[in-house]
Design an enzyme around this catalytic site. Sequence first.
Site, PDB file in Angstrom:
ATOM      1  N   SER A 240      35.749  36.639  39.232  1.00 46.60           N
ATOM      2  CA  SER A 240      36.836  36.805  40.207  1.00 46.60           C
ATOM      3  C   SER A 240      37.420  38.204  40.045  1.00 46.60           C
ATOM      4  O   SER A 240      36.963  38.994  39.220  1.00 46.60           O
ATOM      5  CB  SER A 240      37.924  35.751  39.974  1.00 46.60           C
ATOM      6  OG  SER A 240      38.569  35.992  38.729  1.00 46.60           O
ATOM      7  N   LYS A 241      38.470  38.484  40.830  1.00 47.37           N
ATOM      8  CA  LYS A 241      39.052  39.834  40.815  1.00 47.37           C
ATOM      9  C   LYS A 241      39.602  40.224  39.438  1.00 47.37           C
ATOM     10  O   LYS A 241      39.648  41.385  39.092  1.00 47.37           O
ATOM     11  CB  LYS A 241      40.164  39.923  41.867  1.00 47.37           C
ATOM     12  CG  LYS A 241      39.611  40.030  43.275  1.00 47.37           C
ATOM     13  CD  LYS A 241      40.701  40.235  44.289  1.00 47.37           C
ATOM     14  CE  LYS A 241      40.090  40.338  45.678  1.00 47.37           C
ATOM     15  NZ  LYS A 241      41.097  40.419  46.721  1.00 47.37           N
ATOM     16  N   ARG A 242      40.012  39.218  38.661  1.00 42.04           N
ATOM     17  CA  ARG A 242      40.573  39.564  37.338  1.00 42.04           C
ATOM     18  C   ARG A 242      39.509  40.153  36.409  1.00 42.04           C
ATOM     19  O   ARG A 242      39.818  40.786  35.414  1.00 42.04           O
ATOM     20  CB  ARG A 242      41.249  38.355  36.700  1.00 42.04           C
ATOM     21  CG  ARG A 242      40.316  37.306  36.161  1.00 42.04           C
ATOM     22  CD  ARG A 242      41.078  36.194  35.429  1.00 42.04           C
ATOM     23  NE  ARG A 242      40.153  35.244  34.870  1.00 42.04           N
ATOM     24  CZ  ARG A 242      39.570  34.270  35.561  1.00 42.04           C
ATOM     25  NH1 ARG A 242      39.822  34.132  36.842  1.00 42.04           N
ATOM     26  NH2 ARG A 242      38.734  33.436  34.975  1.00 42.04           N
ATOM     27  N   GLY A 244      37.450  42.378  37.469  1.00 42.99           N
ATOM     28  CA  GLY A 244      37.060  43.642  38.093  1.00 42.99           C
ATOM     29  C   GLY A 244      35.969  43.442  39.121  1.00 42.99           C
ATOM     30  O   GLY A 244      35.144  44.318  39.341  1.00 42.99           O
TER      31      GLY A 244
END
Length: 465
Positions: A240-242, A244
């Site tokens: 996910s975005k966490r 990167g």
Amino acid sequence: MGTGVITRFAPSPTGTLHLGGARTALFNWLYARNHNGKFILRIEDTDRERSTQESVDEIIASLKWLGMDWDEGPYFQTERTELYTSKVDKLLAQGDAYRCYCTKEELDKRREEMTAAGQKQMYDRKCRNLTDGDVSRPHVVRLKTPITGSTKFTDTLRGVVETPNSELDDFIIRRSDGGVMYNFVVVIDDAEMGVTHVIRGDDHIANTPKQVNLYRALGYAPPSFTHVSMILGPDKKRLSKRHGAESVIEYRTTGYLPDAMINILARMGWGYGDQELFKRDELIKLFSLENLTLSPAVFDKEKLLWLNMQHIKGTPDDVLAAMLLPLVAERHPNAKESDLATLIPLLKERSKTLVEMAQGTDFYFLNNPKPDDSAKKFLGEKNRPALDGVVQLISATPDLGHENLNAQFKELAAKLSIPMKDVAQPVRAALTGRTVSPGVFEMIAILGRDESVRRLNAAIANIKA
């Protein structure tokens, strides 16, 4: 001549292209290229509310940047409505589909009753055998799924996957507003486009039995199915975005090479021995479905950074210059590709990204570099003797080569009874305004005697002032 292999990438234009989608595209592209086959791009835009032209443009730009060319397309599902309508009519006419008039309220009530009775929530087939429905009334169209036996398909990685038909629903293929459903149109498109191999994420395994039943009802032969594992972050949780997990196009902006991205995407779920570094033509030559792994792939940004560094080193200088120029021109509008020819050999061995490389060119273009806070501490009164000494030795020596300058800097450091770094760092700060830069001797050689002396004298004047 092609081998008859046809693959496709079929994204929904409801957002940007992320690593998972890019990897799916890559595996399909590599398989087609390995077999001298055909790779099709199809935009699955049946979700009209969420699909945007902006997403279409971004997906296409991402694929072009990655160098994944397609042989047909892009096709758009919204332009193929007549075909889908004819196939719904065919299924209705041959008795493999039926009109369902149940309202949302009726369906909700039955679901609640099923839940209360501990049963699996699925349509109870109330309208399956209706013969006198009024077609002008609102209705959906459902596929008649076989009730007994099981639906089987062979997955390249998993072998035979079997689902009891008692667990399969009579699922909707056309909504009451006339809109067609994903599982229906994907089968028609793949069959009509001659797709031989469907390579996609394992989140589609649950859809495959439904699609197999549709292939049979429509008289099509199902393709070969390969469902690849999901991508996890370093913490082994879904990417996910966490972690990167930016959109693919953001990696271009932050200075990654398309070949490095192709390399990391290929290595997430596919391998060839212990080899980590692959050129594009190597991947095409070596890629096979048999070497895909079932275990989830892990995205490692540190590995991507290492791969990017290796691909920068291995890229010809002229190709690198063309990629680098737009980033340098943002910082220095007058920069030309001919300037970069001098600078690239100096920077390519130590740069992890093109952005880092562009920053490394600053010393060349900034005539009067202002020292940043970290550089100022090397430009004080105590550093004057070292700077004065370097001005004298550069002015006097005819040879600005690395070996000669290194020897003379050492001699000066010994004369002043200071470590070599206490000569080099003030010179670096004076020439660039920074404490991190390309090698001091290399910069002096590129800037030349006059410019190097001018910058050093300017720094000395500032210290005096």
